[in-house]
Motif scaffolding. Structure first.
Motif, PDB file in Angstrom:
ATOM      1  N   LYS A 178       0.843  -1.205   0.000  1.00 17.17           N
ATOM      2  CA  LYS A 178       0.000   0.000   0.000  1.00 17.17           C
ATOM      3  C   LYS A 178       0.881   1.260   0.000  1.00 17.17           C
ATOM      4  O   LYS A 178       0.656   2.206  -0.768  1.00 17.17           O
ATOM      5  CB  LYS A 178      -0.891  -0.018   1.251  1.00 17.17           C
ATOM      6  CG  LYS A 178      -1.832   1.163   1.354  1.00 17.17           C
ATOM      7  CD  LYS A 178      -2.807   0.966   2.516  1.00 17.17           C
ATOM      8  CE  LYS A 178      -3.639   2.219   2.767  1.00 17.17           C
ATOM      9  NZ  LYS A 178      -2.852   3.328   3.296  1.00 17.17           N
ATOM     10  N   ILE A 179       1.916   1.240   0.829  1.00 21.31           N
ATOM     11  CA  ILE A 179       2.789   2.420   0.931  1.00 21.31           C
ATOM     12  C   ILE A 179       3.577   2.599  -0.365  1.00 21.31           C
ATOM     13  O   ILE A 179       3.678   3.707  -0.898  1.00 21.31           O
ATOM     14  CB  ILE A 179       3.721   2.278   2.153  1.00 21.31           C
ATOM     15  CG1 ILE A 179       2.874   2.375   3.427  1.00 21.31           C
ATOM     16  CG2 ILE A 179       4.816   3.347   2.154  1.00 21.31           C
ATOM     17  CD1 ILE A 179       3.589   2.011   4.681  1.00 21.31           C
ATOM     18  N   LEU A 180       4.095   1.506  -0.886  1.00 21.81           N
ATOM     19  CA  LEU A 180       4.878   1.612  -2.128  1.00 21.81           C
ATOM     20  C   LEU A 180       3.987   2.123  -3.272  1.00 21.81           C
ATOM     21  O   LEU A 180       4.427   2.951  -4.083  1.00 21.81           O
ATOM     22  CB  LEU A 180       5.504   0.253  -2.469  1.00 21.81           C
ATOM     23  CG  LEU A 180       6.458   0.253  -3.659  1.00 21.81           C
ATOM     24  CD1 LEU A 180       7.583   1.276  -3.500  1.00 21.81           C
ATOM     25  CD2 LEU A 180       7.072  -1.133  -3.867  1.00 21.81           C
ATOM     26  N   THR A 181       2.748   1.677  -3.316  1.00 21.96           N
ATOM     27  CA  THR A 181       1.823   2.146  -4.365  1.00 21.96           C
ATOM     28  C   THR A 181       1.620   3.658  -4.245  1.00 21.96           C
ATOM     29  O   THR A 181       1.642   4.381  -5.250  1.00 21.96           O
ATOM     30  CB  THR A 181       0.456   1.424  -4.236  1.00 21.96           C
ATOM     31  OG1 THR A 181       0.691   0.027  -4.273  1.00 21.96           O
ATOM     32  CG2 THR A 181      -0.487   1.814  -5.366  1.00 21.96           C
ATOM     33  N   GLU A 182       1.444   4.136  -3.012  1.00 24.14           N
ATOM     34  CA  GLU A 182       1.236   5.584  -2.808  1.00 24.14           C
ATOM     35  C   GLU A 182       2.477   6.380  -3.218  1.00 24.14           C
ATOM     36  O   GLU A 182       2.379   7.430  -3.849  1.00 24.14           O
ATOM     37  CB  GLU A 182       0.917   5.871  -1.334  1.00 24.14           C
ATOM     38  CG  GLU A 182      -0.487   5.484  -0.952  1.00 24.14           C
ATOM     39  CD  GLU A 182      -0.736   5.588   0.557  1.00 24.14           C
ATOM     40  OE1 GLU A 182      -1.740   5.031   1.003  1.00 24.14           O
ATOM     41  OE2 GLU A 182       0.091   6.205   1.276  1.00 24.14           O
ATOM     42  N   ILE A 183       3.630   5.863  -2.847  1.00 25.76           N
ATOM     43  CA  ILE A 183       4.869   6.577  -3.196  1.00 25.76           C
ATOM     44  C   ILE A 183       5.028   6.618  -4.721  1.00 25.76           C
ATOM     45  O   ILE A 183       5.342   7.667  -5.296  1.00 25.76           O
ATOM     46  CB  ILE A 183       6.101   5.910  -2.539  1.00 25.76           C
ATOM     47  CG1 ILE A 183       6.017   6.022  -1.014  1.00 25.76           C
ATOM     48  CG2 ILE A 183       7.399   6.534  -3.050  1.00 25.76           C
ATOM     49  CD1 ILE A 183       7.117   5.279  -0.266  1.00 25.76           C
ATOM     50  N   MET A 184       4.762   5.491  -5.375  1.00 24.94           N
ATOM     51  CA  MET A 184       4.927   5.455  -6.839  1.00 24.94           C
ATOM     52  C   MET A 184       3.926   6.390  -7.523  1.00 24.94           C
ATOM     53  O   MET A 184       4.251   7.039  -8.525  1.00 24.94           O
ATOM     54  CB  MET A 184       4.762   4.021  -7.362  1.00 24.94           C
ATOM     55  CG  MET A 184       5.886   3.084  -6.962  1.00 24.94           C
ATOM     56  SD  MET A 184       7.537   3.721  -7.305  1.00 24.94           S
ATOM     57  CE  MET A 184       7.502   3.800  -9.084  1.00 24.94           C
ATOM     58  N   ALA A 185       2.719   6.478  -6.959  1.00 21.63           N
ATOM     59  CA  ALA A 185       1.719   7.388  -7.548  1.00 21.63           C
ATOM     60  C   ALA A 185       2.217   8.828  -7.421  1.00 21.63           C
ATOM     61  O   ALA A 185       2.107   9.630  -8.359  1.00 21.63           O
ATOM     62  CB  ALA A 185       0.383   7.208  -6.835  1.00 21.63           C
ATOM     63  N   ALA A 186       2.780   9.168  -6.261  1.00 18.54           N
ATOM     64  CA  ALA A 186       3.282  10.536  -6.051  1.00 18.54           C
ATOM     65  C   ALA A 186       4.449  10.832  -7.003  1.00 18.54           C
ATOM     66  O   ALA A 186       4.530  11.916  -7.586  1.00 18.54           O
ATOM     67  CB  ALA A 186       3.721  10.708  -4.596  1.00 18.54           C
ATOM     68  N   LEU A 187       5.331   9.853  -7.181  1.00 24.32           N
ATOM     69  CA  LEU A 187       6.485  10.071  -8.081  1.00 24.32           C
ATOM     70  C   LEU A 187       6.018  10.211  -9.525  1.00 24.32           C
ATOM     71  O   LEU A 187       6.549  11.026 -10.288  1.00 24.32           O
ATOM     72  CB  LEU A 187       7.484   8.918  -7.951  1.00 24.32           C
ATOM     73  CG  LEU A 187       8.196   8.792  -6.601  1.00 24.32           C
ATOM     74  CD1 LEU A 187       9.101   7.561  -6.585  1.00 24.32           C
ATOM     75  CD2 LEU A 187       9.019  10.054  -6.293  1.00 24.32           C
ATOM     76  N   THR A 188       5.006   9.441  -9.902  1.00 21.30           N
ATOM     77  CA  THR A 188       4.472   9.541 -11.272  1.00 21.30           C
ATOM     78  C   THR A 188       3.886  10.934 -11.494  1.00 21.30           C
ATOM     79  O   THR A 188       4.083  11.555 -12.542  1.00 21.30           O
ATOM     80  CB  THR A 188       3.411   8.445 -11.505  1.00 21.30           C
ATOM     81  OG1 THR A 188       4.017   7.188 -11.247  1.00 21.30           O
ATOM     82  CG2 THR A 188       2.893   8.465 -12.932  1.00 21.30           C
ATOM     83  N   GLU A 189       3.200  11.433 -10.477  1.00 18.30           N
ATOM     84  CA  GLU A 189       2.625  12.783 -10.548  1.00 18.30           C
ATOM     85  C   GLU A 189       3.746  13.822 -10.741  1.00 18.30           C
ATOM     86  O   GLU A 189       3.655  14.708 -11.590  1.00 18.30           O
ATOM     87  CB  GLU A 189       1.867  13.047  -9.232  1.00 18.30           C
ATOM     88  CG  GLU A 189       0.773  14.072  -9.292  1.00 18.30           C
ATOM     89  CD  GLU A 189      -0.195  13.857 -10.447  1.00 18.30           C
ATOM     90  OE1 GLU A 189      -0.597  12.711 -10.697  1.00 18.30           O
ATOM     91  OE2 GLU A 189      -0.509  14.864 -11.105  1.00 18.30           O
ATOM     92  N   ILE A 190       4.792  13.680  -9.944  1.00 17.29           N
ATOM     93  CA  ILE A 190       5.933  14.614 -10.056  1.00 17.29           C
ATOM     94  C   ILE A 190       6.542  14.537 -11.454  1.00 17.29           C
ATOM     95  O   ILE A 190       6.913  15.551 -12.054  1.00 17.29           O
ATOM     96  CB  ILE A 190       6.989  14.287  -8.961  1.00 17.29           C
ATOM     97  CG1 ILE A 190       6.430  14.646  -7.583  1.00 17.29           C
ATOM     98  CG2 ILE A 190       8.308  15.011  -9.226  1.00 17.29           C
ATOM     99  CD1 ILE A 190       7.232  14.077  -6.421  1.00 17.29           C
ATOM    100  N   SER A 191       6.597  13.320 -12.005  1.00 17.61           N
ATOM    101  CA  SER A 191       7.251  13.136 -13.314  1.00 17.61           C
ATOM    102  C   SER A 191       6.461  13.794 -14.442  1.00 17.61           C
ATOM    103  O   SER A 191       6.970  13.943 -15.543  1.00 17.61           O
ATOM    104  CB  SER A 191       7.479  11.650 -13.608  1.00 17.61           C
ATOM    105  OG  SER A 191       6.256  11.036 -13.959  1.00 17.61           O
TER     106      SER A 191
END
Ligand code: UD1
Length: 368
Positions: free
Chosen positions: A219-232
Protein backbone atom coordinates in the motif's frame (compact mmCIF):
# COMPACT_ATOMS: atom_id res chain seq x y z
CA UNK A 1 49.99 -3.79 13.85
CA UNK A 2 47.48 -5.85 11.86
CA UNK A 3 44.09 -4.32 11.10
CA UNK A 4 41.14 -6.03 9.41
CA UNK A 5 38.48 -3.82 7.80
CA UNK A 6 35.07 -5.49 7.45
CA UNK A 7 32.64 -4.30 4.78
CA UNK A 8 29.57 -5.89 3.28
CA UNK A 9 27.18 -3.56 1.50
CA UNK A 10 27.20 -0.64 -0.90
CA UNK A 11 27.37 2.25 1.58
CA UNK A 12 30.30 0.64 3.42
CA UNK A 13 32.60 0.88 0.41
CA UNK A 14 32.73 4.70 0.34
CA UNK A 15 33.48 4.70 4.09
CA UNK A 16 36.31 2.17 4.16
CA UNK A 17 38.17 3.60 1.15
CA UNK A 18 39.58 6.78 2.75
CA UNK A 19 40.42 5.00 6.02
CA UNK A 20 42.28 2.29 4.09
CA UNK A 21 44.14 5.00 2.16
CA UNK A 22 45.02 6.98 5.28
CA UNK A 23 46.31 3.94 7.18
CA UNK A 24 48.34 3.04 4.08
CA UNK A 25 50.63 5.98 4.92
CA UNK A 26 51.91 4.13 8.01
CA UNK A 27 54.36 1.33 7.13
CA UNK A 28 53.90 -0.30 10.53
CA UNK A 29 50.24 -1.01 9.73
CA UNK A 30 49.38 -4.20 7.86
CA UNK A 31 45.81 -4.07 6.50
CA UNK A 32 43.44 -6.79 5.35
CA UNK A 33 40.12 -6.11 3.66
CA UNK A 34 37.29 -8.57 4.33
CA UNK A 35 34.09 -8.42 2.25
CA UNK A 36 31.29 -10.39 3.87
CA UNK A 37 29.48 -10.73 0.53
CA UNK A 38 26.24 -9.22 1.91
CA UNK A 39 26.03 -7.35 -1.42
CA UNK A 40 27.29 -9.44 -4.31
CA UNK A 41 25.89 -8.14 -7.63
CA UNK A 42 28.44 -6.45 -9.89
CA UNK A 43 26.56 -3.14 -9.78
CA UNK A 44 26.07 -3.29 -6.01
CA UNK A 45 29.68 -4.17 -5.18
CA UNK A 46 32.47 -4.60 -7.79
CA UNK A 47 31.78 -1.33 -9.61
CA UNK A 48 32.33 0.54 -6.33
CA UNK A 49 35.69 -1.08 -5.72
CA UNK A 50 36.78 -0.08 -9.24
CA UNK A 51 35.54 3.50 -9.11
CA UNK A 52 36.71 4.20 -5.57
CA UNK A 53 40.15 2.74 -6.25
CA UNK A 54 39.69 0.29 -3.39
CA UNK A 55 41.84 -2.85 -3.74
CA UNK A 56 39.94 -6.11 -4.27
CA UNK A 57 39.04 -7.76 -0.94
CA UNK A 58 41.71 -10.05 0.50
CA UNK A 59 38.97 -12.35 1.75
CA UNK A 60 35.34 -12.70 0.62
CA UNK A 61 33.08 -14.56 3.04
CA UNK A 62 30.39 -14.91 0.32
CA UNK A 63 27.44 -14.98 2.71
CA UNK A 64 24.90 -13.55 0.22
CA UNK A 65 21.31 -12.71 1.09
CA UNK A 66 19.09 -14.24 3.76
CA UNK A 67 16.87 -13.35 6.69
CA UNK A 68 18.49 -11.10 9.27
CA UNK A 69 19.23 -14.03 11.56
CA UNK A 70 20.64 -16.21 8.78
CA UNK A 71 22.76 -13.44 7.29
CA UNK A 72 24.09 -12.23 10.65
CA UNK A 73 24.81 -15.76 11.84
CA UNK A 74 26.59 -16.75 8.62
CA UNK A 75 28.81 -13.68 8.82
CA UNK A 76 29.66 -14.48 12.44
CA UNK A 77 30.51 -18.11 11.73
CA UNK A 78 32.72 -17.31 8.74
CA UNK A 79 34.32 -14.18 10.19
CA UNK A 80 35.24 -15.97 13.42
CA UNK A 81 37.29 -18.44 11.36
CA UNK A 82 39.02 -15.51 9.64
CA UNK A 83 39.86 -13.80 12.92
CA UNK A 84 41.20 -16.99 14.49
CA UNK A 85 43.42 -17.57 11.47
CA UNK A 86 44.60 -14.00 10.87
CA UNK A 87 44.90 -12.87 14.51
CA UNK A 88 44.38 -9.12 13.93
CA UNK A 89 45.24 -6.54 16.59
CA UNK A 90 42.19 -4.51 15.66
CA UNK A 91 39.07 -4.82 13.50
CA UNK A 92 37.34 -1.79 11.98
CA UNK A 93 33.62 -1.96 11.19
CA UNK A 94 31.61 0.63 9.28
CA UNK A 95 28.10 2.06 9.39
CA UNK A 96 25.07 0.13 10.51
CA UNK A 97 24.51 -2.91 8.35
CA UNK A 98 24.23 -6.55 9.45
CA UNK A 99 27.92 -7.11 8.61
CA UNK A 100 28.84 -4.33 11.08
CA UNK A 101 27.20 -5.83 14.14
CA UNK A 102 28.09 -9.42 13.21
CA UNK A 103 31.82 -8.69 12.93
CA UNK A 104 31.84 -6.53 16.07
CA UNK A 105 30.21 -9.26 18.11
CA UNK A 106 32.73 -11.87 16.94
CA UNK A 107 35.60 -9.62 18.01
CA UNK A 108 34.09 -8.64 21.35
CA UNK A 109 33.81 -12.34 22.27
CA UNK A 110 37.37 -13.06 21.15
CA UNK A 111 38.81 -10.06 22.98
CA UNK A 112 39.95 -8.29 19.79
CA UNK A 113 39.83 -4.47 19.73
CA UNK A 114 36.94 -3.14 17.62
CA UNK A 115 36.71 0.33 16.13
CA UNK A 116 33.34 1.57 14.85
CA UNK A 117 33.50 4.16 12.08
CA UNK A 118 30.30 6.25 12.00
CA UNK A 119 29.40 5.59 15.64
CA UNK A 120 26.72 7.25 17.74
CA UNK A 121 24.04 7.91 15.12
CA UNK A 122 20.51 7.24 16.39
CA UNK A 123 17.09 7.43 14.74
CA UNK A 124 15.46 6.35 18.04
CA UNK A 125 13.34 4.02 15.91
CA UNK A 126 13.94 0.43 16.90
CA UNK A 127 11.75 -0.89 14.10
CA UNK A 128 14.69 -0.11 11.78
CA UNK A 129 17.16 -3.02 11.58
CA UNK A 130 19.98 -0.49 11.29
CA UNK A 131 19.09 1.10 14.65
CA UNK A 132 19.50 -2.25 16.39
CA UNK A 133 22.83 -2.72 14.60
CA UNK A 134 24.00 0.76 15.67
CA UNK A 135 22.99 0.35 19.33
CA UNK A 136 24.61 -3.05 19.74
CA UNK A 137 27.79 -2.25 17.83
CA UNK A 138 28.43 0.88 19.88
CA UNK A 139 27.96 -0.97 23.17
CA UNK A 140 30.71 -3.47 22.35
CA UNK A 141 33.14 -1.31 20.35
CA UNK A 142 36.38 -0.06 21.96
CA UNK A 143 36.93 2.98 19.73
CA UNK A 144 33.97 5.00 18.53
CA UNK A 145 34.54 7.46 15.68
CA UNK A 146 31.62 9.89 15.39
CA UNK A 147 30.69 12.03 12.36
CA UNK A 148 28.79 14.71 14.30
CA UNK A 149 28.45 15.99 17.87
CA UNK A 150 24.99 14.47 18.32
CA UNK A 151 26.77 11.12 18.02
CA UNK A 152 28.97 11.93 21.03
CA UNK A 153 25.93 13.00 23.05
CA UNK A 154 24.04 9.81 22.23
CA UNK A 155 26.97 7.63 23.22
CA UNK A 156 27.58 9.46 26.51
CA UNK A 157 23.90 9.16 27.37
CA UNK A 158 24.11 5.41 26.74
CA UNK A 159 26.96 5.14 29.23
CA UNK A 160 29.91 4.87 26.83
CA UNK A 161 33.13 6.17 28.40
CA UNK A 162 34.26 9.56 27.07
CA UNK A 163 37.79 8.31 26.34
CA UNK A 164 36.48 5.79 23.78
CA UNK A 165 34.68 8.48 21.78
CA UNK A 166 36.46 10.41 19.03
CA UNK A 167 34.67 13.12 17.05
CA UNK A 168 36.49 12.96 13.73
CA UNK A 169 33.96 14.05 11.09
CA UNK A 170 32.42 12.21 8.19
CA UNK A 171 34.46 9.66 6.23
CA UNK A 172 31.84 9.46 3.48
CA UNK A 173 32.51 13.12 2.80
CA UNK A 174 36.27 12.35 2.53
CA UNK A 175 35.47 10.15 -0.46
CA UNK A 176 33.02 12.63 -1.95
CA UNK A 177 35.50 15.46 -1.61
CA UNK A 178 38.22 13.43 -3.37
CA UNK A 179 36.10 12.14 -6.25
CA UNK A 180 33.68 14.98 -6.98
CA UNK A 181 35.91 16.59 -9.66
CA UNK A 182 36.19 13.26 -11.48
CA UNK A 183 32.44 12.67 -11.21
CA UNK A 184 31.62 16.09 -12.62
CA UNK A 185 33.66 15.34 -15.76
CA UNK A 186 30.65 13.24 -16.77
CA UNK A 187 28.77 16.45 -17.52
CA UNK A 188 29.48 17.81 -21.00
CA UNK A 189 27.96 21.17 -21.97
CA UNK A 190 25.35 20.88 -19.22
CA UNK A 191 24.23 17.42 -20.35
CA UNK A 192 24.79 13.95 -19.00
CA UNK A 193 24.22 10.71 -20.90
CA UNK A 194 23.63 7.48 -19.00
CA UNK A 195 22.12 4.16 -20.08
CA UNK A 196 20.58 5.67 -23.20
CA UNK A 197 19.14 8.58 -21.26
CA UNK A 198 20.25 12.21 -21.61
CA UNK A 199 19.52 14.68 -18.84
CA UNK A 200 19.95 18.44 -18.56
CA UNK A 201 21.37 20.12 -15.44
CA UNK A 202 18.75 21.19 -12.88
CA UNK A 203 15.99 19.66 -15.00
CA UNK A 204 15.36 16.40 -13.17
CA UNK A 205 14.48 14.85 -9.84
CA UNK A 206 16.71 12.02 -8.57
CA UNK A 207 15.07 9.24 -6.53
CA UNK A 208 16.34 6.30 -4.45
CA UNK A 209 14.21 4.07 -2.24
CA UNK A 210 15.08 0.83 -0.51
CA UNK A 211 14.02 0.98 3.17
CA UNK A 212 11.83 -2.00 4.09
CA UNK A 213 9.37 0.46 5.72
CA UNK A 214 8.80 2.09 2.31
CA UNK A 215 9.12 -0.74 -0.17
CA UNK A 216 7.99 -3.90 1.62
CA UNK A 217 4.41 -2.73 2.26
CA UNK A 218 2.44 -2.73 -1.05
CA UNK A 219 0.00 0.00 0.00
CA UNK A 220 2.79 2.42 0.93
CA UNK A 221 4.88 1.61 -2.13
CA UNK A 222 1.82 2.15 -4.37
CA UNK A 223 1.24 5.58 -2.81
CA UNK A 224 4.87 6.58 -3.20
CA UNK A 225 4.93 5.45 -6.84
CA UNK A 226 1.72 7.39 -7.55
CA UNK A 227 3.28 10.54 -6.05
CA UNK A 228 6.48 10.07 -8.08
CA UNK A 229 4.47 9.54 -11.27
CA UNK A 230 2.62 12.78 -10.55
CA UNK A 231 5.93 14.61 -10.06
CA UNK A 232 7.25 13.14 -13.31
CA UNK A 233 4.46 14.90 -15.21
CA UNK A 234 6.19 18.18 -14.31
CA UNK A 235 9.85 17.23 -14.37
CA UNK A 236 11.76 14.09 -15.42
CA UNK A 237 12.34 11.59 -12.61
CA UNK A 238 15.50 9.46 -12.59
CA UNK A 239 15.14 6.41 -10.37
CA UNK A 240 18.05 3.91 -10.13
CA UNK A 241 16.38 0.94 -8.50
CA UNK A 242 17.84 -1.11 -5.65
CA UNK A 243 17.34 -4.90 -6.12
CA UNK A 244 15.03 -5.08 -3.08
CA UNK A 245 12.81 -2.36 -4.55
CA UNK A 246 12.90 -3.82 -8.07
CA UNK A 247 11.66 -7.12 -6.75
CA UNK A 248 8.75 -5.47 -4.91
CA UNK A 249 7.83 -3.29 -7.88
CA UNK A 250 7.90 -6.26 -10.27
CA UNK A 251 5.77 -8.34 -7.88
CA UNK A 252 3.23 -5.50 -7.93
CA UNK A 253 3.55 -4.93 -11.67
CA UNK A 254 4.52 -1.30 -11.06
CA UNK A 255 7.75 -1.27 -12.99
CA UNK A 256 6.39 -1.38 -16.52
CA UNK A 257 7.55 1.98 -17.89
CA UNK A 258 4.54 2.12 -20.22
CA UNK A 259 2.20 2.27 -17.25
CA UNK A 260 4.08 5.24 -15.82
CA UNK A 261 4.52 8.68 -17.31
CA UNK A 262 7.07 9.05 -20.09
CA UNK A 263 9.27 11.06 -17.79
CA UNK A 264 9.65 8.26 -15.23
CA UNK A 265 13.06 6.73 -15.90
CA UNK A 266 13.80 3.47 -14.10
CA UNK A 267 17.51 2.57 -14.17
CA UNK A 268 19.50 -0.33 -12.81
CA UNK A 269 21.68 0.53 -9.78
CA UNK A 270 24.44 2.88 -10.96
CA UNK A 271 28.04 3.36 -9.88
CA UNK A 272 29.35 5.88 -7.37
CA UNK A 273 30.64 8.45 -9.87
CA UNK A 274 27.48 8.50 -11.99
CA UNK A 275 25.33 8.87 -8.90
CA UNK A 276 27.48 11.65 -7.50
CA UNK A 277 27.35 13.51 -10.81
CA UNK A 278 23.57 13.18 -10.87
CA UNK A 279 23.20 14.34 -7.25
CA UNK A 280 25.21 17.50 -7.84
CA UNK A 281 22.91 18.83 -10.54
CA UNK A 282 19.55 17.45 -9.39
CA UNK A 283 16.79 19.96 -8.76
CA UNK A 284 15.95 17.87 -5.73
CA UNK A 285 16.82 14.39 -4.44
CA UNK A 286 14.07 12.22 -2.96
CA UNK A 287 15.45 9.37 -0.88
CA UNK A 288 15.19 7.12 2.16
CA UNK A 289 18.94 6.43 2.29
CA UNK A 290 21.10 7.62 5.17
CA UNK A 291 24.25 8.51 3.26
CA UNK A 292 22.41 10.47 0.57
CA UNK A 293 20.97 12.80 3.22
CA UNK A 294 24.59 13.62 4.09
CA UNK A 295 25.88 13.91 0.54
CA UNK A 296 23.10 16.31 -0.52
CA UNK A 297 23.78 18.46 2.55
CA UNK A 298 27.45 18.65 1.62
CA UNK A 299 26.62 19.40 -2.04
CA UNK A 300 23.98 21.97 -1.00
CA UNK A 301 21.30 20.18 -3.03
CA UNK A 302 17.73 20.03 -1.66
CA UNK A 303 16.83 16.63 -0.20
CA UNK A 304 13.38 15.29 0.71
CA UNK A 305 13.62 12.21 2.91
CA UNK A 306 10.73 9.75 2.83
CA UNK A 307 11.11 8.78 6.49
CA UNK A 308 9.56 9.90 9.77
CA UNK A 309 12.95 10.16 11.48
CA UNK A 310 16.64 10.33 10.74
CA UNK A 311 19.78 9.18 12.52
CA UNK A 312 21.51 12.13 10.85
CA UNK A 313 19.76 15.12 12.45
CA UNK A 314 22.43 17.65 11.44
CA UNK A 315 21.30 17.25 7.84
CA UNK A 316 17.92 18.65 8.94
CA UNK A 317 19.03 21.19 11.57
CA UNK A 318 21.74 22.82 9.46
CA UNK A 319 21.70 21.01 6.12
CA UNK A 320 19.35 20.91 3.14
CA UNK A 321 17.33 17.90 4.29
CA UNK A 322 13.58 17.91 5.03
CA UNK A 323 11.80 14.87 6.48
CA UNK A 324 8.50 14.43 4.66
CA UNK A 325 7.70 11.03 6.19
CA UNK A 326 5.20 8.97 4.22
CA UNK A 327 2.96 12.00 3.64
CA UNK A 328 2.83 12.09 -0.15
CA UNK A 329 0.84 15.35 -0.17
CA UNK A 330 3.75 16.96 1.67
CA UNK A 331 6.24 15.41 -0.76
CA UNK A 332 4.38 16.94 -3.71
CA UNK A 333 4.10 20.37 -2.11
CA UNK A 334 7.77 20.44 -1.07
CA UNK A 335 8.81 19.51 -4.63
CA UNK A 336 6.65 22.36 -5.92
CA UNK A 337 8.24 24.83 -3.50
CA UNK A 338 11.68 23.78 -4.70
CA UNK A 339 10.64 24.01 -8.36
CA UNK A 340 9.39 27.53 -7.58
CA UNK A 341 12.88 28.48 -6.37
CA UNK A 342 12.12 28.37 -2.62
CA UNK A 343 14.49 25.55 -1.63
CA UNK A 344 15.78 25.38 1.94
CA UNK A 345 19.32 26.72 2.28
CA UNK A 346 21.87 24.76 4.28
CA UNK A 347 25.43 24.80 5.56
CA UNK A 348 28.04 22.05 5.88
CA UNK A 349 28.32 20.48 9.37
CA UNK A 350 31.55 20.86 11.39
CA UNK A 351 34.47 18.60 10.39
CA UNK A 352 32.84 17.41 7.17
CA UNK A 353 36.07 18.61 5.63
CA UNK A 354 37.61 15.63 3.85
CA UNK A 355 40.01 14.87 6.71
CA UNK A 356 38.08 12.49 8.96
CA UNK A 357 40.06 9.42 7.86
CA UNK A 358 43.40 11.09 8.54
CA UNK A 359 42.22 11.74 12.09
CA UNK A 360 41.10 8.13 12.49
CA UNK A 361 44.47 6.84 11.26
CA UNK A 362 46.31 9.23 13.57
CA UNK A 363 44.30 8.12 16.61
CA UNK A 364 44.78 4.42 15.83
CA UNK A 365 48.51 4.75 15.24
CA UNK A 366 49.29 7.02 18.17
CA UNK A 367 46.94 5.74 20.87
CA UNK A 368 46.72 1.99 20.33
C1 UD1 B 1 21.40 -3.23 3.32
C2 UD1 B 1 21.52 -2.63 4.72
C3 UD1 B 1 21.03 -1.19 4.69
C4 UD1 B 1 21.74 -0.39 3.62
C5 UD1 B 1 21.58 -1.10 2.29
C6 UD1 B 1 22.28 -0.38 1.16
C7 UD1 B 1 21.17 -4.18 6.60
C8 UD1 B 1 20.23 -4.58 7.66
N1 UD1 B 1 20.68 -3.33 5.68
O1 UD1 B 1 20.03 -3.26 2.97
O2 UD1 B 1 21.28 -0.59 5.94
O3 UD1 B 1 21.18 0.90 3.55
O4 UD1 B 1 22.14 -2.42 2.41
O5 UD1 B 1 21.97 -0.98 -0.07
O6 UD1 B 1 22.30 -4.59 6.61
N2 UD1 B 1 20.15 -8.10 -3.34
C9 UD1 B 1 20.56 -8.36 -4.61
N3 UD1 B 1 21.88 -8.16 -4.91
C10 UD1 B 1 22.78 -7.74 -4.01
C11 UD1 B 1 22.35 -7.48 -2.71
C12 UD1 B 1 21.03 -7.66 -2.38
O7 UD1 B 1 19.78 -8.76 -5.46
O8 UD1 B 1 23.96 -7.58 -4.37
C13 UD1 B 1 18.72 -8.26 -3.00
C14 UD1 B 1 18.38 -9.58 -2.39
O9 UD1 B 1 17.13 -9.96 -2.85
C15 UD1 B 1 18.28 -9.27 -0.92
C16 UD1 B 1 17.77 -7.84 -0.94
O10 UD1 B 1 18.36 -7.25 -2.10
O11 UD1 B 1 17.45 -10.13 -0.25
C17 UD1 B 1 18.15 -7.02 0.25
O12 UD1 B 1 19.56 -7.08 0.49
P1 UD1 B 1 20.15 -6.96 2.00
O13 UD1 B 1 21.62 -6.93 1.96
O14 UD1 B 1 19.47 -7.96 2.87
O15 UD1 B 1 19.59 -5.58 2.49
P2 UD1 B 1 19.50 -4.15 1.79
O16 UD1 B 1 18.07 -3.84 1.58
O17 UD1 B 1 20.41 -4.05 0.61
Amino acid sequence: MKIIHVVGARPNFMKVTPVHLALGDYPQIHQLLVHTGQHYDLNMSDIFFQQLGLPAPDINLEVGSGSHAVQTAQIMIRFEETVLKEKPDMVLVYGDINSTVAAALVCAKLGILVGHVEAGLRSFDRTMPEEINRLLTDQIADLLFTPSRDGDENLLREGIAQEKIHFVGNVMIDTLDRLLPLALERWQNGRFALEGLTVDQSRYVLVTLHRPSNVDEPKILTEIMAALTEISREVPVIFPIHPRTRKRLSDMNLINPKSASQNMNFLNPIGYLDFLALQQHAKVVITDSGGIQEETTYLNVPCLTVRENTERPVTVSIGTNILVGQDMGRLGSEVERIMDGCAKKGTVPPLWDGKASEKIADIIVNKY
